[in-house]
Design a protein around this motif. Structure first.
Motif, PDB file in Angstrom:
ATOM      1  N   VAL A 151     -10.428   5.924  -0.599  1.00 50.46           N
ATOM      2  CA  VAL A 151      -9.918   5.623   0.738  1.00 50.46           C
ATOM      3  C   VAL A 151     -10.816   6.189   1.830  1.00 50.46           C
ATOM      4  O   VAL A 151     -10.750   5.741   2.983  1.00 50.46           O
ATOM      5  CB  VAL A 151      -8.480   6.149   0.907  1.00 50.46           C
ATOM      6  CG1 VAL A 151      -7.565   5.547  -0.132  1.00 50.46           C
ATOM      7  CG2 VAL A 151      -8.428   7.660   0.847  1.00 50.46           C
ATOM      8  N   LEU A 166      -1.690  11.636   2.348  1.00 45.06           N
ATOM      9  CA  LEU A 166      -2.347  10.657   1.497  1.00 45.06           C
ATOM     10  C   LEU A 166      -2.032   9.235   1.953  1.00 45.06           C
ATOM     11  O   LEU A 166      -2.915   8.353   1.949  1.00 45.06           O
ATOM     12  CB  LEU A 166      -1.896  10.859   0.047  1.00 45.06           C
ATOM     13  CG  LEU A 166      -2.808  10.338  -1.056  1.00 45.06           C
ATOM     14  CD1 LEU A 166      -4.119  11.120  -1.062  1.00 45.06           C
ATOM     15  CD2 LEU A 166      -2.122  10.468  -2.408  1.00 45.06           C
ATOM     16  N   LEU A 167      -0.804   8.997   2.351  1.00 45.21           N
ATOM     17  CA  LEU A 167      -0.416   7.670   2.820  1.00 45.21           C
ATOM     18  C   LEU A 167      -1.121   7.322   4.125  1.00 45.21           C
ATOM     19  O   LEU A 167      -1.580   6.187   4.317  1.00 45.21           O
ATOM     20  CB  LEU A 167       1.100   7.616   2.998  1.00 45.21           C
ATOM     21  CG  LEU A 167       1.692   6.295   3.500  1.00 45.21           C
ATOM     22  CD1 LEU A 167       1.360   5.164   2.539  1.00 45.21           C
ATOM     23  CD2 LEU A 167       3.192   6.418   3.679  1.00 45.21           C
ATOM     24  N   THR A 201       0.837   4.021  -2.992  1.00 44.46           N
ATOM     25  CA  THR A 201       0.476   5.414  -2.732  1.00 44.46           C
ATOM     26  C   THR A 201       1.573   6.367  -3.194  1.00 44.46           C
ATOM     27  O   THR A 201       1.293   7.409  -3.815  1.00 44.46           O
ATOM     28  CB  THR A 201       0.199   5.616  -1.237  1.00 44.46           C
ATOM     29  OG1 THR A 201      -0.785   4.671  -0.799  1.00 44.46           O
ATOM     30  CG2 THR A 201      -0.300   7.019  -0.962  1.00 44.46           C
ATOM     31  N   TRP A 237      -8.951   9.230  -5.707  1.00 40.24           N
ATOM     32  CA  TRP A 237      -8.202   8.431  -4.727  1.00 40.24           C
ATOM     33  C   TRP A 237      -8.721   8.673  -3.308  1.00 40.24           C
ATOM     34  O   TRP A 237      -8.944   7.723  -2.535  1.00 40.24           O
ATOM     35  CB  TRP A 237      -6.717   8.783  -4.827  1.00 40.24           C
ATOM     36  CG  TRP A 237      -5.823   7.965  -3.947  1.00 40.24           C
ATOM     37  CD1 TRP A 237      -5.607   8.123  -2.618  1.00 40.24           C
ATOM     38  CD2 TRP A 237      -5.006   6.853  -4.348  1.00 40.24           C
ATOM     39  NE1 TRP A 237      -4.720   7.200  -2.158  1.00 40.24           N
ATOM     40  CE2 TRP A 237      -4.327   6.403  -3.196  1.00 40.24           C
ATOM     41  CE3 TRP A 237      -4.782   6.215  -5.551  1.00 40.24           C
ATOM     42  CZ2 TRP A 237      -3.437   5.331  -3.227  1.00 40.24           C
ATOM     43  CZ3 TRP A 237      -3.890   5.153  -5.590  1.00 40.24           C
ATOM     44  CH2 TRP A 237      -3.236   4.715  -4.447  1.00 40.24           C
ATOM     45  N   THR A 256      -6.609  12.751  -7.840  1.00 38.64           N
ATOM     46  CA  THR A 256      -6.399  12.804  -6.394  1.00 38.64           C
ATOM     47  C   THR A 256      -7.730  12.787  -5.661  1.00 38.64           C
ATOM     48  O   THR A 256      -7.857  12.151  -4.600  1.00 38.64           O
ATOM     49  CB  THR A 256      -5.606  14.065  -6.018  1.00 38.64           C
ATOM     50  OG1 THR A 256      -4.384  14.096  -6.769  1.00 38.64           O
ATOM     51  CG2 THR A 256      -5.276  14.083  -4.549  1.00 38.64           C
ATOM     52  N   GLU A 295      -7.897  -3.026  -1.758  1.00 43.32           N
ATOM     53  CA  GLU A 295      -8.827  -2.697  -0.680  1.00 43.32           C
ATOM     54  C   GLU A 295     -10.021  -3.646  -0.634  1.00 43.32           C
ATOM     55  O   GLU A 295     -10.399  -4.123   0.434  1.00 43.32           O
ATOM     56  CB  GLU A 295      -9.342  -1.265  -0.856  1.00 43.32           C
ATOM     57  CG  GLU A 295      -8.334  -0.184  -0.535  1.00 43.32           C
ATOM     58  CD  GLU A 295      -8.941   1.188  -0.695  1.00 43.32           C
ATOM     59  OE1 GLU A 295      -8.340   2.161  -0.213  1.00 43.32           O
ATOM     60  OE2 GLU A 295     -10.024   1.299  -1.308  1.00 43.32           O
ATOM     61  N   LEU A 322      -5.568   0.067  -6.399  1.00 42.43           N
ATOM     62  CA  LEU A 322      -5.986   0.397  -5.039  1.00 42.43           C
ATOM     63  C   LEU A 322      -7.293  -0.296  -4.682  1.00 42.43           C
ATOM     64  O   LEU A 322      -7.428  -0.868  -3.586  1.00 42.43           O
ATOM     65  CB  LEU A 322      -6.131   1.914  -4.909  1.00 42.43           C
ATOM     66  CG  LEU A 322      -6.714   2.416  -3.582  1.00 42.43           C
ATOM     67  CD1 LEU A 322      -5.731   2.175  -2.441  1.00 42.43           C
ATOM     68  CD2 LEU A 322      -7.085   3.888  -3.671  1.00 42.43           C
ATOM     69  N   TRP A 371       1.256   9.215  -6.192  1.00 41.39           N
ATOM     70  CA  TRP A 371       1.432  10.636  -5.924  1.00 41.39           C
ATOM     71  C   TRP A 371       2.420  11.268  -6.898  1.00 41.39           C
ATOM     72  O   TRP A 371       2.160  12.332  -7.466  1.00 41.39           O
ATOM     73  CB  TRP A 371       1.877  10.840  -4.484  1.00 41.39           C
ATOM     74  CG  TRP A 371       2.130  12.264  -4.111  1.00 41.39           C
ATOM     75  CD1 TRP A 371       3.302  12.830  -3.751  1.00 41.39           C
ATOM     76  CD2 TRP A 371       1.150  13.311  -4.067  1.00 41.39           C
ATOM     77  NE1 TRP A 371       3.139  14.165  -3.475  1.00 41.39           N
ATOM     78  CE2 TRP A 371       1.821  14.495  -3.669  1.00 41.39           C
ATOM     79  CE3 TRP A 371      -0.217  13.377  -4.329  1.00 41.39           C
ATOM     80  CZ2 TRP A 371       1.175  15.709  -3.519  1.00 41.39           C
ATOM     81  CZ3 TRP A 371      -0.857  14.591  -4.188  1.00 41.39           C
ATOM     82  CH2 TRP A 371      -0.181  15.734  -3.782  1.00 41.39           C
ATOM     83  N   LEU A 429       0.829  -1.211   0.000  1.00 41.38           N
ATOM     84  CA  LEU A 429       0.000   0.000   0.000  1.00 41.38           C
ATOM     85  C   LEU A 429       0.861   1.259   0.000  1.00 41.38           C
ATOM     86  O   LEU A 429       0.548   2.243  -0.679  1.00 41.38           O
ATOM     87  CB  LEU A 429      -0.920   0.004   1.226  1.00 41.38           C
ATOM     88  CG  LEU A 429      -2.308  -0.612   1.075  1.00 41.38           C
ATOM     89  CD1 LEU A 429      -3.099  -0.446   2.358  1.00 41.38           C
ATOM     90  CD2 LEU A 429      -3.064  -0.034  -0.099  1.00 41.38           C
ATOM     91  N   THR A 451      -4.670   6.388   3.328  1.00 37.49           N
ATOM     92  CA  THR A 451      -4.761   5.089   2.665  1.00 37.49           C
ATOM     93  C   THR A 451      -4.574   3.949   3.653  1.00 37.49           C
ATOM     94  O   THR A 451      -5.293   2.933   3.598  1.00 37.49           O
ATOM     95  CB  THR A 451      -3.711   5.001   1.546  1.00 37.49           C
ATOM     96  OG1 THR A 451      -3.884   6.104   0.649  1.00 37.49           O
ATOM     97  CG2 THR A 451      -3.850   3.712   0.770  1.00 37.49           C
ATOM     98  N   TYR A 480      -3.499   3.038 -11.266  1.00 40.24           N
ATOM     99  CA  TYR A 480      -3.230   3.073  -9.832  1.00 40.24           C
ATOM    100  C   TYR A 480      -4.511   2.971  -9.015  1.00 40.24           C
ATOM    101  O   TYR A 480      -4.559   2.268  -7.985  1.00 40.24           O
ATOM    102  CB  TYR A 480      -2.480   4.354  -9.482  1.00 40.24           C
ATOM    103  CG  TYR A 480      -0.981   4.251  -9.629  1.00 40.24           C
ATOM    104  CD1 TYR A 480      -0.194   3.752  -8.607  1.00 40.24           C
ATOM    105  CD2 TYR A 480      -0.343   4.654 -10.799  1.00 40.24           C
ATOM    106  CE1 TYR A 480       1.180   3.652  -8.736  1.00 40.24           C
ATOM    107  CE2 TYR A 480       1.031   4.563 -10.944  1.00 40.24           C
ATOM    108  CZ  TYR A 480       1.788   4.056  -9.906  1.00 40.24           C
ATOM    109  OH  TYR A 480       3.155   3.958 -10.035  1.00 40.24           O
TER     110      TYR A 480
END
Length: 782
Positions: free
Chosen positions: A373, A633-634, A237, A369, A366, A265, A261, A241, A233, A637, A257
């Protein structure tokens, strides 16, 4: 090459003759001002040009090697040689005498009396080539490109070219500048985003093969996952980015991407667990089985409380048709993969909505994303809400793109087509789910109150279809539920309060609950920061701000079974994710701002003459402008995993637990009764049209306390009303115990006491037992 000498130039005295040529047959011509020096740098010259013209060297007797030239030099010589008929050079009259003489590769120019410079240049080039042939080195390439260079040079092996009769063969050499440059470094640079994708997928595959879910604790899947899953993960991420920030990268990389993800997930649980998750998903499978068995809808006189699903049958009827189309036994064959399917379905309407306001790929992807999440609520499982939410976003996409002041066709025919499509989508929502139409109505009304979307057709169409269904097919359910719905209007405190049995209890349950709260709170705070930081979005993307705020009044409408707060967060997320993404990026662009900039006329001269303010010097971009958003962001996630999978101990049912419950329904006669602690077990609603259920933890708290004090006596009394040949069963499974412990109902000690009391009572008989639970039946004598 310099043009032919004029009479005035011929009157100038010529330089003194230099040393003779190496073969002694003739003297070398004097070096013209534009002729290159010898390779050894001595500056040796040739005989005067007139004598060289009268005594041309014979090619066969010439000891010099053939002149080495490139294709570029040959083309230049052909372009600059003087015309034999006119004696004039095609060069510009202003050309200087510093350009070196060149010779063609196919046919060397013949020195004549009318072209003395050409003859001298030919012999000078031959002499330089002979001296350079014995001094190989790296200067060959420079010599080929720059004839005026002084360094010695050697050329690659020449290729023999047919020469005209009477002249020696003169093989040309390929110019290195004509060779195609190596393209693999550029291709590798363009394809580098594939490396993090492949690494993340490899780590994820390794993690799924080395994760054991046989003994889950209160942290659910979080503590069971192999560490390589978290590393995958993180790599995914970071790769996303740095890929999305590069404007040169096509959007296909960002889409790849996001898809990976979603796979990591949503597909992880489908691969790790041998049975589908969520008791509610098993319940919906039972409703589909009922439609397939009965062949039609039934009312409350036959189904009781379960008739509500027959009054909103859109999703179940579609799934029943899909089961027959696929030829499978039931929806349980594929519903484990439904979270991944329903999440992918959301991508298209999301992209359409975001592209309505911007073409900035960084902002669009973004936001997508962050939406993925931040959508931890879990309504993507096999349920009507998952499809209704996708249709809800589809309606918003149509309204935002086709009913705005600047969008959509202006003719009645075009607008009628979009109205028909809108009606179809709204009808599918209304016949499938109870809450989504209300959320859609308040959102459309909020949009219609703005100047940009003053067309009331979408809102009126939705209200008419919604009321028509509520006053016809859904009227029996609404008539019974209307008193409670009216009492809950305006009671915001009670609507957002979690009731008995929904309070997280234990370290794992509390930690995962706080992770979910922090994740949602962070997205909302980022959205607020994006509104403040990106001023252009407050005006250009105002409809998305309304979409994010419109669900808030629903807190005053109903508690929706203590789930209203989760549903409001889910419906706010599409708009909130857009502004949250804007907070993580530098200055963003919108379609309206770009159009306004293009339409703005250039300033008039008078305007240009006005003094302008001198802006403050721009501060250098800080390093944290890249790394801090990446860390945010990390963190989001990684926080999704405990928020989404932290209660898998409650939601996962091992195969032996499924087999135990299936054994119950295989032998239960019609009109039998199943008594259990709660409804958190697989097949809880199996054959609900012929078997009744009673979950004593849903009863009044005082009655629950009576069962805890004397379990066997109180339960036998409650189950004694069943008349033969029907039978009364007591079922206690692993899933019921986990749900009761983690949601603040009864702890393990109390449930073990109930189980031991029933096991020791002569009023109950053991039917089946395994590590998934126990099954007892009330004896006929009792």
């Amino acid at each position: 090459m310099r043009p032919p000498a004029t009479p005035r130039e011929r009157s100038v005295p010529e330089p003194a003759p230099g040393p003779e040529a190496t073969d002694g047959s003739h003297r070398a011509a004097p070096t013209p001002p534009d002729a290159p020096e010898a390779a050894d740098g001595t500056g040796a010259t040739s005989d005067p040009a007139p004598r060289a013209a009268q005594e041309p060297p014979t090619p066969a007797a010439s000891p010099e090697p053939p002149t080495t030239v490139s294709r570029k030099q040959a083309a230049k010589a052909a372009a600059t040689s003087p015309d034999p008929t006119t004696g004039r050079s095609p060069q510009s009259p202003t050309a200087t005498a510093t350009q070196p003489p060149t010779a063609t590769a196919t046919q060397p120019p013949t020195a004549t009396a009318s072209d003395p410079v050409t003859a001298a240049s030919q012999e000078s080039a031959a002499t330089a080539s002979e001296e350079a042939s014995v001094r190989p080195g790296r200067a060959a390439t420079a010599r080929a490109h720059h004839p005026t260079a002084r360094e010695p040079s050697t050329a690659p092996a020449p290729t023999t070219t047919p020469e005209p009769s009477g002249s020696a063969p003169e093989p040309p050499v390929t110019d290195l500048s004509d060779l195609a440059p190596a393209a693999w470094p550029a291709r590798a640079a363009a394809a580098w985003p594939a490396l993090p994708l492949l690494v993340a997928l490899a780590l994820w595959v390794y993690a799924t093969r080395h994760t054991d879910v046989s003994a889950l604790d209160d942290f659910g899947l979080v503590s069971a996952l192999h560490p390589t899953f978290w590393a995958g993960l993180a790599v995914l991420t970071a790769g996303f980015w740095f890929t999305v920030r590069d404007r040169r990268r096509p959007g296909a990389w960002s889409l790849a991407y996001v898809l990976v993800l979603l796979v990591m997930e949503r597909a992880t649980q489908a691969l790790l667990y041998p049975t589908p998750l969520y008791a509610w998903a098993w319940k919906h499978d039972a409703v589909i089985d009922h439609l397939l068995t009965s062949g039609g809808l039934q009312g409350a006189d036959r189904l009781g409380d379960m008739a509500v699903y027959d009054q909103w049958p859109g999703f179940f009827a579609a799934q029943a048709a899909l089961v027959r189309l696929l030829g499978v036994d039931n929806a349980a064959m594929y519903m484990a993969w439904w979270p991944l399917v329903s999440s992918v379905l959301l991508l298209l309407p999301l992209l359409l909505i975001y592209r309505t306001f911007t073409e900035d790929r960084r902002l669009i992807w973004t936001a997508v994303w962050l939406f993925c999440v931040g959508n931890w609520v879990g309504q993507d499982y096999f349920s009507p809400q998952s499809v209704a939410f996708a249709l809800h976003l589809g309606v918003l996409a149509v309204v935002l793109r086709r009913y705005g002041r600047s969008g959509g066709p202006h003719g009645r025919q075009g607008q009628a087509v979009w109205t028909v499509l809108l009606s179809v989508l709204v009808t599918a929502i209304v016949v499938s789910h109870q809450l989504t139409p209300g959320m859609l109505v308040v959102t459309l009304v909020a949009l219609a109150l703005t100047r940009r979307y003053r067309d009331w057709v979408p809102a009126v169409t939705t209200v008419v279809i919604f009321l028509a269904w509520c006053l016809t097919a859904a009227l029996p359910f609404l008539s019974a539920a209307m008193p409670d719905m009216i009492r809950s209007i305006g009671d915001i405190g009670a609507n957002v309060e979690t009731g008995y049995g929904t309070t997280p209890t234990g370290t794992g349950a509390v930690a995962t609950s706080w992770a979910a709260r922090l994740l949602s709170g962070s997205v909302l705070l980022l959205a607020l920061a994006g509104v403040v930081r990106q001023r252009v979005l407050r005006h250009r993307a105002l409809p998305l701000l309304l979409i994010a705020a419109a669900p808030l009044p629903m807190f005053a409408a109903s508690s929706y079974g203590s789930e209203m707060i989760f549903r409001v967060l889910m419906f706010m997320l599409p708009g909130a994710a857009f502004f949250a993404a804007a907070a993580l990026l530098p200055k963003v662009r919108t379609l309206a701002a770009d159009a306004a900039a293009r339409d703005t006329a250039p300033p008039s001269p008078a305007t240009r003459a006005r003094p302008r303010r001198v802006p403050l010097p721009a501060l250098p971009r800080p390093r944290y402008g890249v790394w801090v958003p990446l860390l945010v962001l990390l963190a989001g996630t990684l926080a999704f995993v405990p928020s989404y999978s932290g209660k898998d101990r409650v939601n996962y049912f091992p195969p032996r637990e499924v087999a135990l419950v299936q054994q119950l329904f295989d032998q239960a006669p019609d009109d039998s009764l199943v008594v259990a602690a709660n409804r958190n077990y697989p097949l809880a609603y199996e054959q609900y049209w012929r078997v009744d259920h009673y979950w004593f933890l849903d009863d009044d708290r005082r009655h629950v306390d009576e069962i805890v004090r004397d379990p066997a006596t109180v339960l036998a009394r409650d189950m004694a009303a069943v008349e033969p040949p029907a039978r009364a069963y007591f079922l206690l499974t692993r899933g019921q115990t986990a749900n009761s412990e983690m949601n603040g109902q009864l702890d393990r000690a109390q449930l073990d006491r109930i189980r031991e009391s029933v096991a020791s009572s002569p009023a109950f008989e053991l039917v089946a037992e395994n590590d998934g639970g126990v099954l007892y039946v009330l004896t006929p004598a009792s």
